[in-house]
Design a protein around this motif. Structure first.
Motif, PDB file in Angstrom:
ATOM      1  N   UNK A   1       0.841  -1.192   0.000  1.00  0.00           N
ATOM      2  CA  UNK A   1       0.000   0.000   0.000  1.00  0.00           C
ATOM      3  C   UNK A   1       0.877   1.242   0.000  1.00  0.00           C
ATOM      4  N   UNK A   2       0.348   2.331  -0.541  1.00  0.00           N
ATOM      5  CA  UNK A   2       1.053   3.607  -0.515  1.00  0.00           C
ATOM      6  C   UNK A   2       0.294   4.578   0.382  1.00  0.00           C
ATOM      7  N   UNK A   3       1.003   5.572   0.891  1.00  0.00           N
ATOM      8  CA  UNK A   3       0.401   6.549   1.794  1.00  0.00           C
ATOM      9  C   UNK A   3      -0.341   7.612   0.981  1.00  0.00           C
ATOM     10  N   UNK A   4      -1.593   7.856   1.348  1.00  0.00           N
ATOM     11  CA  UNK A   4      -2.386   8.918   0.727  1.00  0.00           C
ATOM     12  C   UNK A   4      -2.306  10.190   1.555  1.00  0.00           C
ATOM     13  N   UNK A   5      -2.507  10.059   2.869  1.00  0.00           N
ATOM     14  CA  UNK A   5      -2.408  11.214   3.746  1.00  0.00           C
ATOM     15  C   UNK A   5      -2.015  10.771   5.146  1.00  0.00           C
ATOM     16  N   UNK A   6      -1.438  11.676   5.926  1.00  0.00           N
ATOM     17  CA  UNK A   6      -0.984  11.391   7.278  1.00  0.00           C
ATOM     18  C   UNK A   6      -1.535  12.456   8.234  1.00  0.00           C
ATOM     19  N   UNK A   7      -1.175  12.331   9.515  1.00  0.00           N
ATOM     20  CA  UNK A   7      -1.524  13.354  10.493  1.00  0.00           C
ATOM     21  C   UNK A   7      -2.901  13.239  11.095  1.00  0.00           C
ATOM     22  N   UNK A   8      -3.571  12.105  10.863  1.00  0.00           N
ATOM     23  CA  UNK A   8      -4.879  11.884  11.466  1.00  0.00           C
ATOM     24  C   UNK A   8      -4.720  11.343  12.883  1.00  0.00           C
ATOM     25  N   UNK A   9      -5.774  11.438  13.671  1.00  0.00           N
ATOM     26  CA  UNK A   9      -5.793  10.777  14.976  1.00  0.00           C
ATOM     27  C   UNK A   9      -6.146   9.300  14.738  1.00  0.00           C
ATOM     28  N   UNK A  10      -7.430   8.988  14.588  1.00  0.00           N
ATOM     29  CA  UNK A  10      -7.874   7.651  14.186  1.00  0.00           C
ATOM     30  C   UNK A  10      -8.886   7.810  13.060  1.00  0.00           C
ATOM     31  N   UNK A  11      -8.534   7.397  11.863  1.00  0.00           N
ATOM     32  CA  UNK A  11      -9.479   7.416  10.758  1.00  0.00           C
ATOM     33  C   UNK A  11     -10.426   6.236  10.860  1.00  0.00           C
ATOM     34  N   UNK A  12     -11.720   6.494  10.781  1.00  0.00           N
ATOM     35  CA  UNK A  12     -12.737   5.445  10.855  1.00  0.00           C
ATOM     36  C   UNK A  12     -13.868   5.744   9.882  1.00  0.00           C
ATOM     37  N   UNK A  13     -14.694   4.719   9.652  1.00  0.00           N
ATOM     38  CA  UNK A  13     -15.891   4.825   8.818  1.00  0.00           C
ATOM     39  C   UNK A  13     -15.607   5.452   7.455  1.00  0.00           C
ATOM     40  N   UNK A  14     -14.593   4.969   6.709  1.00  0.00           N
ATOM     41  CA  UNK A  14     -14.326   5.534   5.384  1.00  0.00           C
ATOM     42  C   UNK A  14     -15.452   5.216   4.407  1.00  0.00           C
ATOM     43  N   UNK A  15     -15.788   6.189   3.578  1.00  0.00           N
ATOM     44  CA  UNK A  15     -16.835   6.041   2.566  1.00  0.00           C
ATOM     45  C   UNK A  15     -16.377   6.729   1.291  1.00  0.00           C
ATOM     46  N   UNK A  16     -16.544   6.063   0.146  1.00  0.00           N
ATOM     47  CA  UNK A  16     -16.263   6.710  -1.131  1.00  0.00           C
ATOM     48  C   UNK A  16     -17.528   7.428  -1.568  1.00  0.00           C
ATOM     49  N   UNK A  17     -17.436   8.752  -1.686  1.00  0.00           N
ATOM     50  CA  UNK A  17     -18.633   9.548  -1.950  1.00  0.00           C
ATOM     51  C   UNK A  17     -18.271  10.763  -2.779  1.00  0.00           C
ATOM     52  N   UNK A  18     -18.961  10.922  -3.887  1.00  0.00           N
ATOM     53  CA  UNK A  18     -18.817  12.114  -4.721  1.00  0.00           C
ATOM     54  C   UNK A  18     -17.365  12.359  -5.126  1.00  0.00           C
ATOM     55  N   UNK A  19     -16.669  11.269  -5.488  1.00  0.00           N
ATOM     56  CA  UNK A  19     -15.320  11.387  -6.030  1.00  0.00           C
ATOM     57  C   UNK A  19     -14.209  11.539  -5.018  1.00  0.00           C
ATOM     58  N   UNK A  20     -14.529  11.409  -3.725  1.00  0.00           N
ATOM     59  CA  UNK A  20     -13.504  11.503  -2.692  1.00  0.00           C
ATOM     60  C   UNK A  20     -13.757  10.472  -1.596  1.00  0.00           C
ATOM     61  N   UNK A  21     -12.711  10.207  -0.825  1.00  0.00           N
ATOM     62  CA  UNK A  21     -12.845   9.352   0.339  1.00  0.00           C
ATOM     63  C   UNK A  21     -13.183  10.228   1.543  1.00  0.00           C
ATOM     64  N   UNK A  22     -14.331   9.976   2.144  1.00  0.00           N
ATOM     65  CA  UNK A  22     -14.723  10.662   3.364  1.00  0.00           C
ATOM     66  C   UNK A  22     -14.420   9.748   4.549  1.00  0.00           C
ATOM     67  N   UNK A  23     -14.045  10.331   5.674  1.00  0.00           N
ATOM     68  CA  UNK A  23     -13.763   9.526   6.857  1.00  0.00           C
ATOM     69  C   UNK A  23     -13.986  10.342   8.118  1.00  0.00           C
ATOM     70  N   UNK A  24     -14.159   9.639   9.216  1.00  0.00           N
ATOM     71  CA  UNK A  24     -14.290  10.250  10.537  1.00  0.00           C
ATOM     72  C   UNK A  24     -12.926  10.235  11.210  1.00  0.00           C
ATOM     73  N   UNK A  25     -12.457  11.399  11.623  1.00  0.00           N
ATOM     74  CA  UNK A  25     -11.166  11.502  12.295  1.00  0.00           C
ATOM     75  C   UNK A  25     -11.408  11.467  13.801  1.00  0.00           C
ATOM     76  N   UNK A  26     -11.540  10.239  14.334  1.00  0.00           N
ATOM     77  CA  UNK A  26     -11.875  10.056  15.743  1.00  0.00           C
ATOM     78  C   UNK A  26     -10.872  10.775  16.637  1.00  0.00           C
ATOM     79  N   UNK A  27     -11.401  11.359  17.693  1.00  0.00           N
ATOM     80  CA  UNK A  27     -10.575  12.088  18.627  1.00  0.00           C
ATOM     81  C   UNK A  27     -10.567  13.577  18.367  1.00  0.00           C
ATOM     82  N   UNK A  28     -11.021  14.004  17.183  1.00  0.00           N
ATOM     83  CA  UNK A  28     -11.042  15.421  16.828  1.00  0.00           C
ATOM     84  C   UNK A  28     -12.446  15.937  16.535  1.00  0.00           C
ATOM     85  N   UNK A  29     -13.398  15.019  16.276  1.00  0.00           N
ATOM     86  CA  UNK A  29     -14.736  15.431  15.871  1.00  0.00           C
ATOM     87  C   UNK A  29     -14.837  15.818  14.405  1.00  0.00           C
ATOM     88  N   UNK A  30     -13.755  15.694  13.657  1.00  0.00           N
ATOM     89  CA  UNK A  30     -13.756  16.110  12.259  1.00  0.00           C
ATOM     90  C   UNK A  30     -14.261  15.010  11.334  1.00  0.00           C
TER      91      UNK A  30
END
Length: 287
Positions: free
Chosen positions: A3-32
């Protein structure tokens, strides 16, 4: 497979969803809630009044649904960006809710009885959320309910029972109820977390302690895998042709350290041969 790295600096990425041409995710610990494109450009789409757990999916009309797990609420984002209560789960359980999948219906898991002394989680449940926000329990005694997915024919729901090392399937009745519970795949010493389905009916599952994602066929035959250097919390098929497996991964230090200043979370990606299918891959296409 690597695998290759797409992005870093998250707390805990969860619940990823492919939607409208992008990957959406919940950044647990930040509310983002964050959206990341295939060129590694990320954007915070909104911040919700939850730290963890929380998860996302969409209604067919494009409105975002958010499980605010500890509050026991399913929130809905209106067109003007405001959050309103779509469903109230508090009368069903005082324990945190976890994952959501929206197909022709909406299913949320978690909750359930209080955990035993010394345990973090008790037996989980699955509830059905109708379009009008009414809820009813449709399954119980789930051994730590984690990722869920619905097959492309809209007839089977598969749930990851992390503490039982298995994927469990239910047939879906015409009224959305679940029946004919059965073991879909026994996974040996693996602990399935987030899952997704591909067009051949196989499931990809993420595994935190074993630091990998694995593709498995019904019956338990493991077909492929991707090893990482940190725990894999969830995975989602997406990309322009649906043949990119996105993985949310982070260093795991135990439940007591989930909320911290550590930012070891990453989104990884790997090219795979079979595209995504079913739900949550086809976010919000029915109901």
């Amino acid at each position: 497979m690597s695998a290759k790295i797409v992005t870093t600096g998250l707390a805990f990425g969860e619940s990823p969803r492919w939607h409208d041409g992008r990957l959406w995710l919940c950044n647990w610990g930040t509310g983002e809630i964050v959206a990341v494109d295939e060129d590694s450009q990320s954007e915070v789409m909104l911040t919700v009044p939850a730290i963890l757990p929380y998860s996302i999916d969409w209604l067919p009309d494009g409105r975002l649904l958010i499980v605010s797990g500890r509050e026991g609420l399913l929130l809905r984002q209106e067109a003007d960006g405001t959050l309103v209560t779509h469903a109230d789960l508090r009368h069903l359980s005082k324990n945190p809710w976890n994952e959501i999948v929206v197909d022709g219906r909406g299913y949320v898991n978690g909750g359930g009885p209080a955990p035993a002394p010394g345990e973090h989680f008790g037996p989980g449940t699955i509830v059905l959320v109708a379009a009008d926000g009414s809820v009813r329990q449709v399954a119980e005694d789930i051994a730590f309910a984690n990722g869920m997915a619905v097959t492309p024919d809209n007839k089977t729901l598969i749930v990851a029972e992390s503490h039982a090392n298995r994927l469990t399937a239910f047939d879906i009745a015409t009224d959305g109820g679940l029946f004919n519970r059965r073991v879909w795949a026994r996974l040996g010493n693996d602990y399935p977390d987030g899952i997704c389905i591909d067009a051949e009916g196989c499931v990809w599952y993420a595994d935190v302690p074993n630091r990998h994602c694995v593709r498995v066929r019904e019956g338990g035959v493991k077909l492929d895998g991707i090893a990482t250097d940190r725990g894999c919390f969830a995975c989602m098929l997406g990309g322009a042709d649906g043949r990119t497996l996105f993985i949310t991964a982070a260093e795991w230090r135990g439940f007591e350290h989930m909320v911290s200043d550590a930012r070891t979370g990453q989104v990884l990606s790997a090219a795979v041969s079979v595209s995504g299918a079913g739900w949550p891959y086809s976010s919000g296409t029915r109901w």
